[in-house]
Write an enzyme that holds these catalytic residues in place. Sequence first.
Site, mmCIF file in Angstrom:
data_model
loop_
_atom_site.group_PDB
_atom_site.id
_atom_site.type_symbol
_atom_site.label_atom_id
_atom_site.label_comp_id
_atom_site.label_asym_id
_atom_site.label_seq_id
_atom_site.Cartn_x
_atom_site.Cartn_y
_atom_site.Cartn_z
ATOM 1 N N TYR A 146 12.101 -3.296 -0.355
ATOM 2 C CA TYR A 146 11.612 -4.457 -0.333
ATOM 3 C C TYR A 146 10.038 -4.525 -0.895
ATOM 4 O O TYR A 146 9.475 -3.665 -0.596
ATOM 5 C CB TYR A 146 11.337 -4.978 1.359
ATOM 6 C CG TYR A 146 10.730 -6.180 1.360
ATOM 7 C CD1 TYR A 146 9.505 -6.225 2.247
ATOM 8 C CD2 TYR A 146 11.090 -7.578 1.162
ATOM 9 C CE1 TYR A 146 8.759 -7.519 2.535
ATOM 10 C CE2 TYR A 146 10.330 -8.634 1.297
ATOM 11 C CZ TYR A 146 9.131 -8.740 2.092
ATOM 12 O OH TYR A 146 8.609 -9.851 2.347
ATOM 13 N N ASP A 241 5.612 1.383 -5.399
ATOM 14 C CA ASP A 241 4.990 0.498 -4.461
ATOM 15 C C ASP A 241 4.956 1.071 -2.916
ATOM 16 O O ASP A 241 5.582 1.683 -2.134
ATOM 17 C CB ASP A 241 6.154 -0.621 -3.911
ATOM 18 C CG ASP A 241 5.865 -1.611 -3.040
ATOM 19 O OD1 ASP A 241 6.335 -2.464 -2.666
ATOM 20 O OD2 ASP A 241 4.743 -1.225 -2.423
ATOM 21 N N LYS A 269 -1.572 -2.768 3.530
ATOM 22 C CA LYS A 269 -1.672 -2.453 5.111
ATOM 23 C C LYS A 269 -2.807 -1.530 5.370
ATOM 24 O O LYS A 269 -4.071 -2.122 5.710
ATOM 25 C CB LYS A 269 -0.345 -1.728 5.421
ATOM 26 C CG LYS A 269 1.016 -2.552 4.879
ATOM 27 C CD LYS A 269 2.263 -1.921 5.164
ATOM 28 C CE LYS A 269 3.426 -2.693 4.803
ATOM 29 N NZ LYS A 269 3.865 -3.746 5.893
HETATM 30 P P1 KE4 Z 1 3.020 -7.879 2.352
HETATM 31 O O1 KE4 Z 1 2.981 -9.189 1.397
HETATM 32 O O2 KE4 Z 1 3.739 -8.297 3.574
HETATM 33 O O3 KE4 Z 1 1.548 -7.545 2.874
HETATM 34 O O4 KE4 Z 1 3.747 -6.758 1.770
HETATM 35 C C1 KE4 Z 1 4.870 -6.934 1.230
HETATM 36 C C2 KE4 Z 1 5.435 -5.590 1.166
HETATM 37 C C3 KE4 Z 1 5.498 -4.832 -0.140
HETATM 38 N N1 KE4 Z 1 5.874 -3.564 -0.455
HETATM 39 C C4 KE4 Z 1 6.360 -2.829 0.579
HETATM 40 C C5 KE4 Z 1 6.836 -1.506 0.630
HETATM 41 C C6 KE4 Z 1 6.342 -3.569 2.067
HETATM 42 O O5 KE4 Z 1 6.926 -2.843 3.295
HETATM 43 C C7 KE4 Z 1 5.761 -4.664 2.321
HETATM 44 C C8 KE4 Z 1 5.580 -5.451 3.621
HETATM 45 N N2 KE4 Z 1 6.511 -4.868 4.470
HETATM 46 C C9 KE4 Z 1 6.976 -5.539 5.699
HETATM 47 C C10 KE4 Z 1 7.548 -4.475 6.648
HETATM 48 N N3 KE4 Z 1 8.965 -4.201 6.637
HETATM 49 C C11 KE4 Z 1 5.894 -6.455 6.239
HETATM 50 C C12 KE4 Z 1 6.544 -7.087 7.727
HETATM 51 C C13 KE4 Z 1 6.826 -8.490 7.518
HETATM 52 O O6 KE4 Z 1 7.428 -9.007 6.311
HETATM 53 O O7 KE4 Z 1 6.514 -9.244 8.364
#
Ligand code: KE4
Length: 434
Positions: A146, A241, A269
């Site tokens: 993801y 990523d 993060k």
């Molecule tokens: P954000 O747009 O949520 O800040 O980041 C997206 C993203 C991009 N790449 C990786 C590898 C990620 O894990 C994420 C976001 N991770 C999720 C956890 N599975 C955030 C939790 C959520 O979607 O609320």
Amino acid sequence: MQQSIKTSEALFAQAQIMIPGGVNSPVRAFRSVGGTPRFFAKAQGAYGWDADGNRYVDYICSWGPAIVGHAHPEVIAAVQKAAADGLSFGAPTAAEVEIAEWIRSHLPSMEMMRLTSSGTEATMSAIRVARGYTGRSKIIKFEGCYHGHVDSLLVKAGSGLLTFGNPTSAGVPKSFAEETLVLDYNDIEGIQACFAEHGPQIAGVIVEPIAGNMNLVKPREGFLEALRAACDAHGAVLIFDEVMTGFRVGPQGVQGLSGIRPDLTTLGKVIGGGMPMGAFGGRKDIMQCVAPLGPVYQAGTLSGNPVAVAAGLATLRLISAPGFFDQLTAMTAQLMQDLQSIAHESGEENFCADSVGGMFGIYFSKSPPVTFEDVNQSNRDQFNRFFHAMLKRGVYLAPSAFEAGFLSIAHAGEPIAQTLQAARESFKEIIGAR
Ligand code: KE4
């Protein structure tokens, strides 16, 4: 044991009137595990408290950012100081230069970079730059990975979508999905076959170099090397990523652990310390395509926001302390070992656990998954029973069998002791239920 959750229940009912699923991000809705999501009121160190005053040892840590523990005094002080000088200027600041220098000093592959307000913005921008730099359109991603809710990456995404069993998000035009090639994670032959067929059209590959959105899945020997070689051979951009793994698995992310140098990296993060922050960057010749230097447009009103950067800088300074990652890594590995022993002593043989740095995976299966298919073989119902058994004993795991978990340095001592005691009781409880 759990007291009342009446306030969370009432808030959840009210929230669902105005907010889809009652949450501002799907995974928070507990759809995968069932039950009422806990509405958090505050968090401190390794603990969070819900709106009814129940305390939890928190293994979500805001999905990674809270690596020094929630509300660390030095992070809070830095945020308060920055906020007192103004929340946002829409003009460059010295702090943005400082955090870019810090990131580049730890991730030398990021010769140039740009800050964003989320990981999604970072990955969306990185694939646009890869397409702009190469003049090509196809992007390779991997099943179960993801990368945020970017239209062209919501093609058989993992995490939230995986949980919903919706392989392709509605609203993504077929024409977008056709520009994304989805391969199996850890399938080296698949990479070679795909490049053999589509090589000249492939702008780039985006990969979680250690996957955390189909639970924790590590790259098999040669997987990342094969990606590097294929991108070199065909002039495609290799994008790591590291939104989740950056400064979570170690002081130099997966690229530091593996020695594989990506062309672009995305971050999020931890670099924001809990405030809205992301970044993308890499080879100078590629990043010089980004406006206003080059033709690839990318922008953001709050990109490099001074308060978010202050939280990020304070966090990055704290994780630079000598031995920080050695301690976090050892503590996480020990916790996984102890959970595995407790499970097996309780009679739950179909349980294992794994970790990298301060990130971990617990699996109701005989061995850690290597492929997305393996992940699907794990016993999700048993995970859900374990999740709730731990939750009512004040231990808050990620509310999905398809998510990794996270520790902070503040988990040492009492929080982990409480976790292990809760696990002893929980495994006994769920064995009976099987
Ligand atoms: P954000 O747009 O949520 O800040 O980041 C997206 C993203 C991009 N790449 C990786 C590898 C990620 O894990 C994420 C976001 N991770 C999720 C956890 N599975 C955030 C939790 C959520 O979607 O609320």
